[in-house]
Design a protein around this motif. Structure first.
Motif, PDB file in Angstrom:
ATOM      1  N   LEU A 255       0.844  -1.195   0.000  1.00 15.89           N
ATOM      2  CA  LEU A 255       0.000   0.000   0.000  1.00 15.89           C
ATOM      3  C   LEU A 255       0.880   1.245   0.000  1.00 15.89           C
ATOM      4  CD1 LEU A 255      -2.740   1.535   0.446  1.00 15.89           C
ATOM      5  CD2 LEU A 255      -2.384   1.163   2.900  1.00 15.89           C
ATOM      6  N   LYS A 256       0.591   2.176  -0.908  1.00 15.30           N
ATOM      7  CA  LYS A 256       1.293   3.456  -0.949  1.00 15.30           C
ATOM      8  C   LYS A 256       0.294   4.570  -0.670  1.00 15.30           C
ATOM      9  CE  LYS A 256       4.323   6.308  -3.853  1.00 15.30           C
ATOM     10  NZ  LYS A 256       4.996   6.408  -5.178  1.00 15.30           N
ATOM     11  N   ILE A 257       0.637   5.432   0.272  1.00 13.06           N
ATOM     12  CA  ILE A 257      -0.223   6.562   0.623  1.00 13.06           C
ATOM     13  C   ILE A 257       0.533   7.850   0.325  1.00 13.06           C
ATOM     14  CG2 ILE A 257      -1.434   7.747   2.492  1.00 13.06           C
ATOM     15  CD1 ILE A 257      -1.816   5.010   3.802  1.00 13.06           C
ATOM     16  N   ILE A 258      -0.085   8.714  -0.469  1.00  9.23           N
ATOM     17  CA  ILE A 258       0.520   9.980  -0.880  1.00  9.23           C
ATOM     18  C   ILE A 258      -0.245  11.130  -0.230  1.00  9.23           C
ATOM     19  CG2 ILE A 258       1.078  11.469  -2.845  1.00  9.23           C
ATOM     20  CD1 ILE A 258       1.022   8.938  -4.605  1.00  9.23           C
ATOM     21  N   ASN A 259       0.480  12.083   0.295  1.00 10.84           N
ATOM     22  CA  ASN A 259      -0.142  13.300   0.822  1.00 10.84           C
ATOM     23  C   ASN A 259      -0.424  14.227  -0.357  1.00 10.84           C
ATOM     24  OD1 ASN A 259      -0.869  15.718   2.004  1.00 10.84           O
ATOM     25  ND2 ASN A 259       0.726  15.656   3.583  1.00 10.84           N
ATOM     26  N   GLY A 260      -1.703  14.314  -0.731  1.00  7.44           N
ATOM     27  CA  GLY A 260      -2.081  15.103  -1.899  1.00  7.44           C
ATOM     28  C   GLY A 260      -2.520  16.517  -1.586  1.00  7.44           C
ATOM     29  N   THR A 261      -2.280  16.966  -0.357  1.00 11.27           N
ATOM     30  CA  THR A 261      -2.685  18.325   0.009  1.00 11.27           C
ATOM     31  C   THR A 261      -1.590  19.329  -0.338  1.00 11.27           C
ATOM     32  OG1 THR A 261      -1.776  18.242   2.254  1.00 11.27           O
ATOM     33  CG2 THR A 261      -4.001  17.359   1.924  1.00 11.27           C
ATOM     34  N   VAL A 262      -1.906  20.606  -0.133  1.00  7.47           N
ATOM     35  CA  VAL A 262      -0.944  21.678  -0.401  1.00  7.47           C
ATOM     36  C   VAL A 262      -0.204  22.096   0.862  1.00  7.47           C
ATOM     37  CG1 VAL A 262      -0.673  24.062  -1.194  1.00  7.47           C
ATOM     38  CG2 VAL A 262      -2.261  22.530  -2.377  1.00  7.47           C
ATOM     39  N   GLY A 263      -0.913  22.216   1.986  1.00  2.00           N
ATOM     40  CA  GLY A 263      -0.261  22.760   3.174  1.00  2.00           C
ATOM     41  C   GLY A 263      -0.550  22.018   4.459  1.00  2.00           C
ATOM     42  N   THR A 264      -0.895  20.730   4.379  1.00  2.00           N
ATOM     43  CA  THR A 264      -1.251  19.970   5.574  1.00  2.00           C
ATOM     44  C   THR A 264      -0.408  18.706   5.666  1.00  2.00           C
ATOM     45  OG1 THR A 264      -3.533  20.751   5.313  1.00  2.00           O
ATOM     46  CG2 THR A 264      -3.159  18.956   6.868  1.00  2.00           C
ATOM     47  N   ASN A 265       0.102  18.418   6.859  1.00  2.00           N
ATOM     48  CA  ASN A 265       0.909  17.220   7.073  1.00  2.00           C
ATOM     49  C   ASN A 265       0.054  16.058   7.561  1.00  2.00           C
ATOM     50  OD1 ASN A 265       3.122  18.754   6.423  1.00  2.00           O
ATOM     51  ND2 ASN A 265       3.885  18.917   8.529  1.00  2.00           N
ATOM     52  N   ILE A 266       0.431  14.852   7.159  1.00  2.00           N
ATOM     53  CA  ILE A 266      -0.159  13.642   7.735  1.00  2.00           C
ATOM     54  C   ILE A 266       0.623  13.316   9.001  1.00  2.00           C
ATOM     55  CG2 ILE A 266      -0.565  11.169   7.417  1.00  2.00           C
ATOM     56  CD1 ILE A 266      -0.822  11.674   4.423  1.00  2.00           C
ATOM     57  N   THR A 267      -0.080  13.202  10.120  1.00  2.00           N
ATOM     58  CA  THR A 267       0.595  12.940  11.398  1.00  2.00           C
ATOM     59  C   THR A 267       0.459  11.491  11.865  1.00  2.00           C
ATOM     60  OG1 THR A 267      -1.365  13.638  12.643  1.00  2.00           O
ATOM     61  CG2 THR A 267       0.274  15.331  12.126  1.00  2.00           C
ATOM     62  N   ALA A 268      -0.497  10.756  11.309  1.00  2.00           N
ATOM     63  CA  ALA A 268      -0.667   9.350  11.691  1.00  2.00           C
ATOM     64  C   ALA A 268      -1.452   8.620  10.607  1.00  2.00           C
ATOM     65  CB  ALA A 268      -1.386   9.227  13.033  1.00  2.00           C
ATOM     66  N   ILE A 269      -1.159   7.332  10.463  1.00  2.00           N
ATOM     67  CA  ILE A 269      -1.890   6.461   9.537  1.00  2.00           C
ATOM     68  C   ILE A 269      -2.229   5.174  10.277  1.00  2.00           C
ATOM     69  CG2 ILE A 269      -1.786   5.117   7.406  1.00  2.00           C
ATOM     70  CD1 ILE A 269       0.168   7.169   6.300  1.00  2.00           C
ATOM     71  N   TYR A 270      -3.500   4.832  10.272  1.00  4.23           N
ATOM     72  CA  TYR A 270      -3.952   3.607  10.925  1.00  4.23           C
ATOM     73  C   TYR A 270      -4.607   2.701   9.888  1.00  4.23           C
ATOM     74  CZ  TYR A 270      -3.300   6.392  15.143  1.00  4.23           C
ATOM     75  OH  TYR A 270      -2.767   7.186  16.127  1.00  4.23           O
ATOM     76  N   ILE A 271      -4.307   1.425   9.969  1.00  5.42           N
ATOM     77  CA  ILE A 271      -4.859   0.443   9.040  1.00  5.42           C
ATOM     78  C   ILE A 271      -5.447  -0.707   9.844  1.00  5.42           C
ATOM     79  CG2 ILE A 271      -4.342  -1.149   7.147  1.00  5.42           C
ATOM     80  CD1 ILE A 271      -2.024   0.616   6.390  1.00  5.42           C
ATOM     81  N   SER A 272      -6.602  -1.162   9.409  1.00  2.00           N
ATOM     82  CA  SER A 272      -7.237  -2.287  10.086  1.00  2.00           C
ATOM     83  C   SER A 272      -8.042  -3.087   9.080  1.00  2.00           C
ATOM     84  CB  SER A 272      -8.157  -1.787  11.209  1.00  2.00           C
ATOM     85  OG  SER A 272      -8.785  -2.869  11.863  1.00  2.00           O
ATOM     86  N   ALA A 273      -8.108  -4.394   9.280  1.00  3.62           N
ATOM     87  CA  ALA A 273      -8.985  -5.216   8.449  1.00  3.62           C
ATOM     88  C   ALA A 273     -10.407  -4.687   8.564  1.00  3.62           C
ATOM     89  CB  ALA A 273      -8.919  -6.672   8.893  1.00  3.62           C
TER      90      ALA A 273
END
Length: 202
Positions: A123-141
């Motif tokens: 799985l690849k997750i891209i931050n597609g925003t202009v001025g916001t950071n991703i601070t956490a990513i959670y994954i669950s079945a």
């Protein structure tokens, strides 16, 4: 005769000595594991074999990558319960497949078949925003009601990304936490064998 064939013959000769009571005169029950790569399009780079009561994988049993359409015999395997893992290098990352608690009895020939559908995905997750950071990513079945642990150790800045490897195939929910604004949640995203799922979060 090439080295590969010589090694197999030596292993087979040792097996015969053991079965006939050669060496020290003691008999040790053993079996054979046959790894078949007939139903996969990729070479198996590594095959690990470990007793089921151990917490780490054993050494790579292959002398070289096992090409599609070929098989490899592992002889003189002491009788017992084993965990097995195969690794392949796909287009996007390294993927694995595992078997657990496989019995090997005295005189057994255990055949393990590699298939494309049996491997993990990524799985690849891209931050597609202009001025916001991703601070956490959670994954669950998707069938679970509990989020797993945070998948990142530092923020992902705009246009940045993370590639998560070796995910068991199935349906997943993904929660993206931002440094401002509401969370973004994706539901029922399918992780396929030997494939890369890309999510552009915004």
């Amino acid at each position: 005769m090439n080295v590969f064939k010589r090694l197999l013959i030596i292993s087979f000769f040792i097996s015969l000595l053991t079965a006939c009571g050669g060496g020290q005169g003691n008999y040790y029950p053993t079996g054979t594991i046959v790894l078949e790569n007939n139903n996969s399009s990729l070479s198996i780079q590594e095959f690990n074999l470990s007793p089921s009561d151990r917490s780490s994988w054993g050494a790579n049993q292959l002398f070289s990558p096992l090409l599609a359409g070929l098989s490899f015999d592992i002889s003189s395997v002491p009788a017992g319960m084993y965990d097995m893992r195969g690794l392949v290098k796909g287009q996007f990352s390294t993927y694995s497949t595992s078997l657990y608690d496989v019995p090997v009895y005295d005189g057994d020939i255990v055949t393990v078949v590699s298939t494309d559908s049996g491997y993990t995905g990524s799985l690849k997750i891209i931050n597609g925003t202009v001025g916001t950071n991703i601070t956490a990513i959670y994954i669950s079945a998707s069938a679970s009601s509990v989020w797993k642990e945070n998948q990142i150790n530092s923020d992902i800045v705009p246009s940045g990304s993370i590639h998560l490897f070796d995910i068991t195939t199935g349906l997943y929910d993904v929660k993206i936490v931002w440094d401002s604004g509401p969370d973004t949640v994706y539901y029922n995203k399918s992780i396929e064998s030997l494939s890369l799922l890309t999510l552009t979060a915004s």
